[in-house]
Design a protein around this motif. Structure first.
Motif: not given
Length: 261
Positions: A4-5, A24-27, A61-67, A255-256
């Motif tokens: 959760x965030x 986002x879900x992981x950042x 944009x960089x974080x959503x790219x999930x690299x 989840x988010x």
């Protein structure tokens, strides 16, 4: 992934909020724009919220790219370059007073929470084993002569060796961020100095802050800041600062859930 965030952000005055929180879900990313001193010519046709919005968008944009192979430092450096390109034709990016912002960001990568802190927006972790771990960048507090700082001193020491570093028009500032990763974490708070006042000015411990974030949530923490500002006043500077805080809970129920902005 965070289970959760939640987050909250409030302006400190009638001026537009110069903080920004994106998650986002992981950042999680929290930015705090540097309010320009009265009468200072930034050499830029844009205001601080413009800079913060463009920088935040580029980071997202960089974080959503999930690299995960791209470091947070690399992402921030690229985001600064993208932001610079957006106003290089209209603004003097060599001006040391060009708009800038602090950056605090975290990213969950395979159970380890990576962090980058640039400027006085800290990150606080709740490890599974108890206690807290705080990552803060106090270089602004260590300038020569002590506070109150002159405009000239801040100009000379901003993004300079021996001074302090922020995100603005120097991509290499990203390499000056405080970076690392923490494993086995139960939660992480990302905040601006407008919320860190609770610890730095008003006697809370970092453990108190984590307990409040976990139990009552970001909105309650900002209400606590405002109440203390009203009853006890500021230690220095503005009575109310923009205040932003996000809490990422790490758990099994992935989840988010976005918070209020």
């Amino acid at each position: 992934m965070f289970a959760e965030v939640t987050y909250a952000s409030r302006p400190g005055s009638e001026r537009p909020n110069e903080d920004l929180v994106i998650a986002g879900p992981s950042w999680i990313v929290v930015l705090d724009g540097a309010t320009a001193a009265a009468g200072v010519d930034s050499g830029c046709v844009h205001d601080v919220p413009w800079l913060v919005a463009r920088l935040g968008s580029a980071l997202a944009a960089g974080l959503v790219a999930d690299r995960p192979e791209t470091s947070l430092t690399g992402m921030l450096e690229a985001a600064i370059e993208t932001t610079m390109a957006a106003h290089s034709g209209t603004c003097d990016l060599d001006n040391p007073d060009s708009p800038s912002a602090t950056v605090a960001m975290v990213r969950d990568v395979r159970g380890r929470v990576e962090y980058l802190v640039l400027g006085d927006s800290p990150v606080v972790f709740k490890p599974a084993g108890g206690g807290v771990k705080v990552v803060s960048d106090d270089r602004l507090e260590g300038l020569p002569g002590g506070r109150p700082y002159t405009v000239e001193l801040v100009r000379r020491m901003r993004n300079a060796p021996g001074g302090f570093w922020v995100a603005g028009s120097r991509p290499e500032a990203a390499r000056q961020g405080m970076c690392g990763a923490v494993a086995d974490v139960r939660g992480v708070g990302v905040l601006t100095d407008g919320v860190a006042r609770l610890v730095e000015w008003y006697g809370w411990s970092w453990g108190d802050l984590v307990t409040a974030l976990e139990g009552e949530g970001p909105e309650a923490v900002i209400r606590a800041v405002r109440e203390l500002e009203r009853t006890r006043g500021p230690v220095r500077g503005k009575r109310h600062d923009d205040a932003t805080v996000a809490w990422g809970r790490v758990g099994q129920d992935q989840g988010y859930h976005g918070g209020t902005s």
